[in-house]
Design a protein around this motif. Structure first.
Motif, PDB file in Angstrom:
ATOM      1  N   GLU A 264       0.862  -1.173   0.000  1.00 30.61           N
ATOM      2  CA  GLU A 264       0.000   0.000   0.000  1.00 30.61           C
ATOM      3  C   GLU A 264       0.902   1.227   0.000  1.00 30.61           C
ATOM      4  O   GLU A 264       1.911   1.274   0.709  1.00 30.61           O
ATOM      5  N   VAL A 265       0.545   2.229  -0.814  1.00 30.86           N
ATOM      6  CA  VAL A 265       1.358   3.440  -0.893  1.00 30.86           C
ATOM      7  C   VAL A 265       0.491   4.684  -0.802  1.00 30.86           C
ATOM      8  O   VAL A 265      -0.693   4.666  -1.136  1.00 30.86           O
ATOM      9  N   HIS A 266       1.123   5.738  -0.316  1.00 29.28           N
ATOM     10  CA  HIS A 266       0.596   7.093  -0.413  1.00 29.28           C
ATOM     11  C   HIS A 266       1.632   7.853  -1.230  1.00 29.28           C
ATOM     12  O   HIS A 266       2.817   7.850  -0.889  1.00 29.28           O
ATOM     13  N   VAL A 267       1.193   8.474  -2.297  1.00 29.43           N
ATOM     14  CA  VAL A 267       2.093   9.266  -3.132  1.00 29.43           C
ATOM     15  C   VAL A 267       1.711  10.726  -2.937  1.00 29.43           C
ATOM     16  O   VAL A 267       0.544  11.102  -3.068  1.00 29.43           O
ATOM     17  N   ILE A 268       2.705  11.532  -2.598  1.00 25.77           N
ATOM     18  CA  ILE A 268       2.473  12.958  -2.397  1.00 25.77           C
ATOM     19  C   ILE A 268       3.227  13.689  -3.495  1.00 25.77           C
ATOM     20  O   ILE A 268       4.425  13.482  -3.693  1.00 25.77           O
ATOM     21  N   ILE A 269       2.484  14.544  -4.225  1.00 20.90           N
ATOM     22  CA  ILE A 269       3.021  15.143  -5.438  1.00 20.90           C
ATOM     23  C   ILE A 269       2.425  16.538  -5.651  1.00 20.90           C
ATOM     24  O   ILE A 269       1.232  16.737  -5.418  1.00 20.90           O
ATOM     25  N   ALA A 270       3.251  17.470  -6.069  1.00 25.75           N
ATOM     26  CA  ALA A 270       2.776  18.792  -6.473  1.00 25.75           C
ATOM     27  C   ALA A 270       2.512  18.742  -7.973  1.00 25.75           C
ATOM     28  O   ALA A 270       3.327  18.225  -8.736  1.00 25.75           O
ATOM     29  N   ALA A 271       1.363  19.243  -8.383  1.00 25.44           N
ATOM     30  CA  ALA A 271       0.993  19.215  -9.799  1.00 25.44           C
ATOM     31  C   ALA A 271      -0.044  20.305 -10.066  1.00 25.44           C
ATOM     32  O   ALA A 271      -0.739  20.734  -9.147  1.00 25.44           O
ATOM     33  N   PRO A 272      -0.165  20.716 -11.319  1.00 23.77           N
ATOM     34  CA  PRO A 272      -1.135  21.766 -11.636  1.00 23.77           C
ATOM     35  C   PRO A 272      -2.589  21.295 -11.634  1.00 23.77           C
ATOM     36  O   PRO A 272      -3.503  22.106 -11.541  1.00 23.77           O
ATOM     37  N   ASP A 273      -2.797  19.958 -11.750  1.00 21.22           N
ATOM     38  CA  ASP A 273      -4.161  19.429 -11.762  1.00 21.22           C
ATOM     39  C   ASP A 273      -4.114  17.937 -11.450  1.00 21.22           C
ATOM     40  O   ASP A 273      -3.045  17.336 -11.391  1.00 21.22           O
ATOM     41  N   GLU A 274      -5.293  17.353 -11.248  1.00 17.46           N
ATOM     42  CA  GLU A 274      -5.386  15.940 -10.883  1.00 17.46           C
ATOM     43  C   GLU A 274      -4.853  15.018 -11.970  1.00 17.46           C
ATOM     44  O   GLU A 274      -4.179  14.034 -11.679  1.00 17.46           O
ATOM     45  N   ASP A 275      -5.161  15.313 -13.226  1.00 12.90           N
ATOM     46  CA  ASP A 275      -4.709  14.451 -14.321  1.00 12.90           C
ATOM     47  C   ASP A 275      -3.185  14.374 -14.375  1.00 12.90           C
ATOM     48  O   ASP A 275      -2.611  13.292 -14.526  1.00 12.90           O
ATOM     49  N   THR A 276      -2.539  15.514 -14.241  1.00 17.32           N
ATOM     50  CA  THR A 276      -1.070  15.541 -14.248  1.00 17.32           C
ATOM     51  C   THR A 276      -0.521  14.803 -13.034  1.00 17.32           C
ATOM     52  O   THR A 276       0.466  14.077 -13.143  1.00 17.32           O
ATOM     53  N   ALA A 277      -1.169  14.969 -11.882  1.00 14.50           N
ATOM     54  CA  ALA A 277      -0.723  14.279 -10.673  1.00 14.50           C
ATOM     55  C   ALA A 277      -0.779  12.769 -10.860  1.00 14.50           C
ATOM     56  O   ALA A 277       0.169  12.053 -10.512  1.00 14.50           O
ATOM     57  N   VAL A 278      -1.865  12.265 -11.428  1.00 11.96           N
ATOM     58  CA  VAL A 278      -2.006  10.824 -11.637  1.00 11.96           C
ATOM     59  C   VAL A 278      -0.982  10.327 -12.654  1.00 11.96           C
ATOM     60  O   VAL A 278      -0.308   9.319 -12.439  1.00 11.96           O
ATOM     61  N   ARG A 279      -0.843  11.026 -13.749  1.00 11.02           N
ATOM     62  CA  ARG A 279       0.114  10.619 -14.789  1.00 11.02           C
ATOM     63  C   ARG A 279       1.546  10.588 -14.243  1.00 11.02           C
ATOM     64  O   ARG A 279       2.275   9.617 -14.434  1.00 11.02           O
ATOM     65  N   ASN A 280       1.931  11.634 -13.513  1.00  5.64           N
ATOM     66  CA  ASN A 280       3.286  11.682 -12.957  1.00  5.64           C
ATOM     67  C   ASN A 280       3.491  10.642 -11.858  1.00  5.64           C
ATOM     68  O   ASN A 280       4.592  10.113 -11.688  1.00  5.64           O
ATOM     69  N   THR A 281       2.439  10.339 -11.125  1.00  2.96           N
ATOM     70  CA  THR A 281       2.503   9.280 -10.115  1.00  2.96           C
ATOM     71  C   THR A 281       2.756   7.932 -10.771  1.00  2.96           C
ATOM     72  O   THR A 281       3.641   7.175 -10.345  1.00  2.96           O
ATOM     73  N   LEU A 282       2.002   7.621 -11.811  1.00  4.12           N
ATOM     74  CA  LEU A 282       2.186   6.344 -12.505  1.00  4.12           C
ATOM     75  C   LEU A 282       3.591   6.233 -13.102  1.00  4.12           C
ATOM     76  O   LEU A 282       4.220   5.171 -13.024  1.00  4.12           O
ATOM     77  N   ASN A 283       4.102   7.318 -13.648  1.00  2.71           N
ATOM     78  CA  ASN A 283       5.470   7.312 -14.190  1.00  2.71           C
ATOM     79  C   ASN A 283       6.499   7.069 -13.090  1.00  2.71           C
ATOM     80  O   ASN A 283       7.445   6.295 -13.265  1.00  2.71           O
ATOM     81  N   ALA A 284       6.324   7.727 -11.946  1.00  2.81           N
ATOM     82  CA  ALA A 284       7.267   7.563 -10.832  1.00  2.81           C
ATOM     83  C   ALA A 284       7.231   6.136 -10.298  1.00  2.81           C
ATOM     84  O   ALA A 284       8.279   5.549  -9.992  1.00  2.81           O
TER      85      ALA A 284
END
Length: 96
Positions: free
Chosen positions: A31-51
């Motif tokens: 189980e993970v919690h990913v904390i990320i700064a992003a301009p919107d939810e879509d970018t946050a999800v995309r960058n999370t999946l890449n990371a």
């Protein structure tokens, strides 16, 4: 005041927390919690999946996304929040 994408009305960066389960070929699931700064939810999800892919996770089931509106008080989320403000993706592994 003019709205700036990726920033709150107070001029703070938008920081998201995304929760879910990830799967690693050798280490199983966690189980993970990913904390990320992003301009919107879509970018946050995309960058999370890449990371997560860069960390070797072959699959991810993301459950929830929300904005963090206050600096977390407790570790490891407090450090992860600071890491996100510095432009990195913070992955907090909770179990597995």
């Amino acid at each position: 005041m003019i709205a700036i994408p990726g920033y709150t009305s107070d001029g703070e960066r938008m920081v998201f927390i995304i929760t879910g389960k990830v799967y690693h070929e050798w280490n199983g699931e966690a189980e993970v919690h990913v904390i990320i700064a992003a301009p919107d939810e879509d970018t946050a999800v995309r960058n999370t999946l890449n990371a997560l892919a860069n960390e070797g996770y072959s699959e991810a089931d993301l459950d929830q996304i929300g904005m963090i509106t206050e600096i977390p008080d407790e570790e490891p989320h407090a450090s992860a929040y600071q890491t996100a403000l510095e432009g990195e993706v913070a992955i907090v592994k909770l179990s597995g």
